[in-house]
Enzyme design. Structure first.
Site, PDB file in Angstrom:
ATOM      1  N   ASP B  10       0.847  -1.197   0.000  1.00 12.84           N
ATOM      2  CA  ASP B  10       0.000   0.000   0.000  1.00 12.84           C
ATOM      3  C   ASP B  10       0.879   1.243   0.000  1.00 12.84           C
ATOM      4  O   ASP B  10       2.039   1.197   0.401  1.00 12.84           O
ATOM      5  CB  ASP B  10      -0.922   0.029   1.229  1.00 12.84           C
ATOM      6  N   SER B  11       0.310   2.363  -0.408  1.00 10.75           N
ATOM      7  CA  SER B  11       1.044   3.633  -0.389  1.00 10.75           C
ATOM      8  C   SER B  11       1.337   4.074   1.045  1.00 10.75           C
ATOM      9  O   SER B  11       2.227   4.874   1.273  1.00 10.75           O
ATOM     10  CB  SER B  11       0.237   4.706  -1.106  1.00 10.75           C
ATOM     11  N   GLY B  43      -2.566   9.334  -4.200  1.00 14.04           N
ATOM     12  CA  GLY B  43      -3.835   9.620  -4.885  1.00 14.04           C
ATOM     13  C   GLY B  43      -3.868  10.856  -5.760  1.00 14.04           C
ATOM     14  O   GLY B  43      -4.671  10.944  -6.671  1.00 14.04           O
ATOM     15  N   CYS B  73      -3.782  -0.876  -2.401  1.00 15.18           N
ATOM     16  CA  CYS B  73      -4.031   0.535  -2.714  1.00 15.18           C
ATOM     17  C   CYS B  73      -4.908   0.657  -3.956  1.00 15.18           C
ATOM     18  O   CYS B  73      -4.542   0.172  -5.032  1.00 15.18           O
ATOM     19  CB  CYS B  73      -2.679   1.201  -2.945  1.00 15.18           C
ATOM     20  N   GLU B 152      -7.188  10.156   8.910  1.00 15.37           N
ATOM     21  CA  GLU B 152      -5.881  10.153   9.580  1.00 15.37           C
ATOM     22  C   GLU B 152      -5.872  11.110  10.773  1.00 15.37           C
ATOM     23  O   GLU B 152      -5.102  10.925  11.706  1.00 15.37           O
ATOM     24  CB  GLU B 152      -4.770  10.479   8.585  1.00 15.37           C
ATOM     25  N   CYS B 184     -11.379   3.352  -1.717  1.00 17.48           N
ATOM     26  CA  CYS B 184     -10.118   3.800  -1.119  1.00 17.48           C
ATOM     27  C   CYS B 184     -10.001   3.082   0.222  1.00 17.48           C
ATOM     28  O   CYS B 184     -10.994   2.980   0.956  1.00 17.48           O
ATOM     29  CB  CYS B 184     -10.115   5.309  -0.921  1.00 17.48           C
ATOM     30  N   HIS B 186      -8.888   3.813   3.046  1.00 14.21           N
ATOM     31  CA  HIS B 186      -9.201   4.522   4.289  1.00 14.21           C
ATOM     32  C   HIS B 186     -10.701   4.581   4.566  1.00 14.21           C
ATOM     33  O   HIS B 186     -11.110   4.778   5.709  1.00 14.21           O
ATOM     34  CB  HIS B 186      -8.707   5.965   4.232  1.00 14.21           C
TER      35      HIS B 186
END
Lengths: 267, 267
Positions: B10-11, B43, B73, B152, B184, B186
């Site tokens: 993942d990024s 992104g 990702c 975040e 996404c 998140h």
């Protein structure tokens, strides 16, 4: 020597607020701007990673034969300015000291708020700078990591933006600050929104403007200031590490002028 | 071969939502996770830069002798999955196809919303995948760049978050979608908030869960599934490109378990 350009380094696009102030104050100077857009943002990264990236940026600008380097990024200025200065053969100017000086001048109640990225706030760089000038000033800091994405999304005048500002900043107002340092290059674009939320009584310090003044003084003191505009006019050059289109598009909103010479590079 | 670990790329930190689902569905498998936290987020970056970073990540995981790689990702899956698959000697699974399949199964009105980063939405990857399965489905996409910073920041239940969600998603609701793909990694953390804003009538597709099922099926079909848990227990390893502390702190919130073996690497 005085005909050489000024180098401006930033983690991305935000440093254009500093470039814009330099262009306005020093219309005879040309600028080489470097934005590390492939690795932006720096604000939540570790000091080691930020320092490594900053040296790559500095060395790139030095290779372009600049006469002075401005570290327009608050995060980099707060993390490793001294190391950069010690490893450069031209003057290196950060944004922290100019902002701190302006805050010390502005505060009457000796209560100053400082906002910035997580890394800038954690570094305590503004606190140290302000305390060194006036030990009696009380400083309240707050990281505001949502402000940069709000600016980049162009949400400068939305309800969600006002609520976010209130959430971060009303506690500082309640503590009685009379001055607020906008310790991140993106934040000047939120000035009207922040003023609306906090009211007129709190003075906002824009580090970009203050830094441009220090650049002018440094160039004059060292005899490096450009005294004449070349026949071909002033040419500003922009280098970025990711694609140029997005930078150009958002960048012209920051700069309020056209971006003509732009190139993608790898650091 | 079946005793080898599964690689997850993942990024940054978001891919832990996918890792978590794999751990729950396949408790006998160990995971090697790589998060490119020094260069996150991907992104808003260009396809060329994302592809370069993704290959560095893939090669790192292959050097760890994994039996399968999950590109957790969405941005990378949407940008260069096929190129990664063509250059790997083990299966490479993305998150787009599993999410698209679940959306096709879920929609009754044949109106699906897709949300993700700017790059994921621009790529049109979900649209193509869904259209390939059912050409009659109408798709409405929307980039939501403020969602990742909200997650975040831990603002999962705030007024500013609800307003931001409404701003992005109410237009999709008004257009009559009955299914929304959370494109996404998140976004699953915002599920309760999104449900509250959109109401119960709209089904949310969580690509992390769907991807774990595809991983299980692929391992079973190719005889690579782990049949026994080693005597020393299952050990998951985490590699990041920036400092480990912040990853550990936020990561345990994503994963709802301890992060024990973590190491900083340079790609």
């Amino acid at each position: 020597m005085s005909g050489k350009p000024i180098g401006v380094f930033d983690s991305g696009i935000g440093g254009l607020t500093v470039a814009k102030e330099i262009m306005e104050l020093l219309p005879g100077e040309s600028i080489v701007y470097l934005g590390d857009t492939a690795r932006v943002p720096y604000g939540s990264k570790s000091p080691e990673t930020i320092t490594r990236y900053a040296f790559e940026g500095l060395n790139f600008l030095l290779s372009k034969d600049v006469k002075l380097v401005v570290i327009a990024c608050n995060t980099v200025s707060a993390t490793c300015l001294k190391e950069l200065q010690e490893n450069s053969n031209v003057p290196v100017i950060g944004v922290i000291d100019p902002g701190a000086k302006a805050a010390v001048r502005a505060t009457r109640e000796k209560k100053v708020g400082v906002i910035g990225t997580e890394r800038t706030v954690k570094s305590g760089a503004y606190e140290s700078a302000i305390k060194n000038m006036d030990g009696n000033i009380k400083i309240l800091s707050k990281a505001c990591p949502l402000f940069v994405p709000l600016v980049e999304e162009g949400w400068l005048d939305r309800e969600a933006t006002y609520l976010t500002i209130a959430e971060y900043l009303m506690p500082l107002k309640r503590e009685g600050i009379d001055t607020l340092v906008l310790g991140c290059t993106h934040y000047p674009l939120l000035k009207p929104a922040i003023s609306r939320v906090l009211g007129e009584g709190i003075k906002l310090v824009d580090c970009a403007k203050e830094t441009a003044v220090v650049v002018k003084n440094t160039l004059e003191d060292s005899g490096l200031i450009s005294r004449r505009i070349p026949a071909e006019g002033i040419i500003h050059k922009y280098y970025v590490t990711d694609n140029t289109e997005k930078f150009r598009e958002i960048g012209e909103m920051f700069l309020k002028r056209k971006i003509e010479h732009i190139e993608k590079v790898r650091l």
